[in-house]
Write an enzyme that holds these catalytic residues in place. Sequence first.
Site, short mmCIF file in Angstrom:
data_model
loop_
_atom_site.label_atom_id
_atom_site.label_comp_id
_atom_site.label_asym_id
_atom_site.label_seq_id
_atom_site.Cartn_x
_atom_site.Cartn_y
_atom_site.Cartn_z
N PRO A 139 0.80 -1.23 0.00
CA PRO A 139 0.00 0.00 0.00
C PRO A 139 0.83 1.28 0.00
CG PRO A 139 -0.95 -1.60 1.51
CD PRO A 139 0.36 -2.18 1.04
N SER A 143 6.28 2.12 -6.33
CA SER A 143 7.47 2.34 -7.14
C SER A 143 8.76 2.23 -6.33
CB SER A 143 7.40 3.74 -7.79
OG SER A 143 6.33 3.81 -8.70
N GLU A 368 4.44 -2.92 -13.23
CA GLU A 368 5.80 -3.26 -13.68
C GLU A 368 6.61 -2.00 -14.00
OE1 GLU A 368 5.52 -5.97 -12.81
OE2 GLU A 368 4.01 -7.19 -13.78
N PHE A 388 16.41 9.40 -8.86
CA PHE A 388 15.29 8.77 -8.16
C PHE A 388 15.03 9.42 -6.80
CE2 PHE A 388 16.04 5.45 -11.25
CZ PHE A 388 14.77 4.95 -11.48
#
Length: 389
Positions: A139, A143, A368, A388
């Site tokens: 939850p 990512s 994915e 990131f």
Amino acid sequence: MTLPSAAHDLLALDSLLSDEERAFREEVRDWVDARIRPNIAGWFADGVFPTEIAPELGRLGVLGASLKGYGCPGRSAVEYGLAAFELEAGDSGIRTFVSVQGSLAMSAIHKWGSEEQKQEWLPRMAAGEIIGCFGLTEPTAGSDPSSMATHARRDGDDWIISGAKRWIGLASVAQLAIIWADTYEGIRGFIVPTSTPGFTATPIEPKLSMRASVQCDIELDEVRVPASAQLPEARGLRAPFSCLNEARYGIVWGAMGAARDSFLAALRYSQERQQFGRPLAGYQLTQEKLANMVVELEKGTLLALHLGRQKDAGLLTPEQISLGKLSNVREAIAICREARTVFGGNGVTLDFSPLRHANNLESVRTYEGTDEVHTLILGQAVTGLSAFR
């Protein structure tokens, strides 16, 4: 109405396939025509995944298609890609089942399991007798799986797993789950029979996408499994990521299957539908739409084939998979949406496939790895800098 040959293969891509590859593709296409197309509108409308097709897909040789040994089909990467293409031309939910079963659950056991685990599970999974699922996302950890909260602790010779997973395909119909959990040794994988006390899978409803499929929330409440349930070779996030790359590769092909089905549906309709005394296909604006669709369809299919050849040669990289997934899903959604406009108001019904495909692809572009994640993977590949965090 018979469509011109260019509508099916404008760039003569079939000439790049072997006789064996074309024959396998036709076998899968015929199965989709017979079993999926007559039923998919009803399954989608009712929110039903037809579990009875699992053994049929096993006999077709598409479950764990490119895995070798243990009763698996041992097909090439290109053959698996062609199967994914045809399955998603039927519906994304059907291709997703094959992907979760083969590229994720079976692949995890095949890559990281013990010999005993492979012998116990893979033959029955390849036959469609046992359905598996893959519990990675959570939850609060979609990512960013490195922040997973699910944990496993030792208790004598057993492991006890607690936590929650979300958007787990097939979990409520599966007999086993590959569960990833944080441990004192880092991220590890476990084979968890779904009948184990404390394991609960609840389908997520209502959904506007992937309705002929099933995605679930999983609750793991002190789930006890023996030490033999651990995938002995799976250590760290490298293990689940290797499975995700197998699934992403299938998406590169599958998205183009949805796009082709939408394009051909729009082309047929435009040639049959009369407006102002002539077929829609005879108008310049309609031809522009169809031309734009076929350009991206052929480019995407050629990209998928190239990546398949790279994979069969052992040269495919994660960055190449990200490029293919990002580009092909993005273009497939655009093709399906544009195809819907050719149908006018009729296009918003389940009598025609493009809007169903477009809705499904909203899920495909998210799972994915989202568009944003794959964009950052490519950004790091071309700049050498990670963005990131």
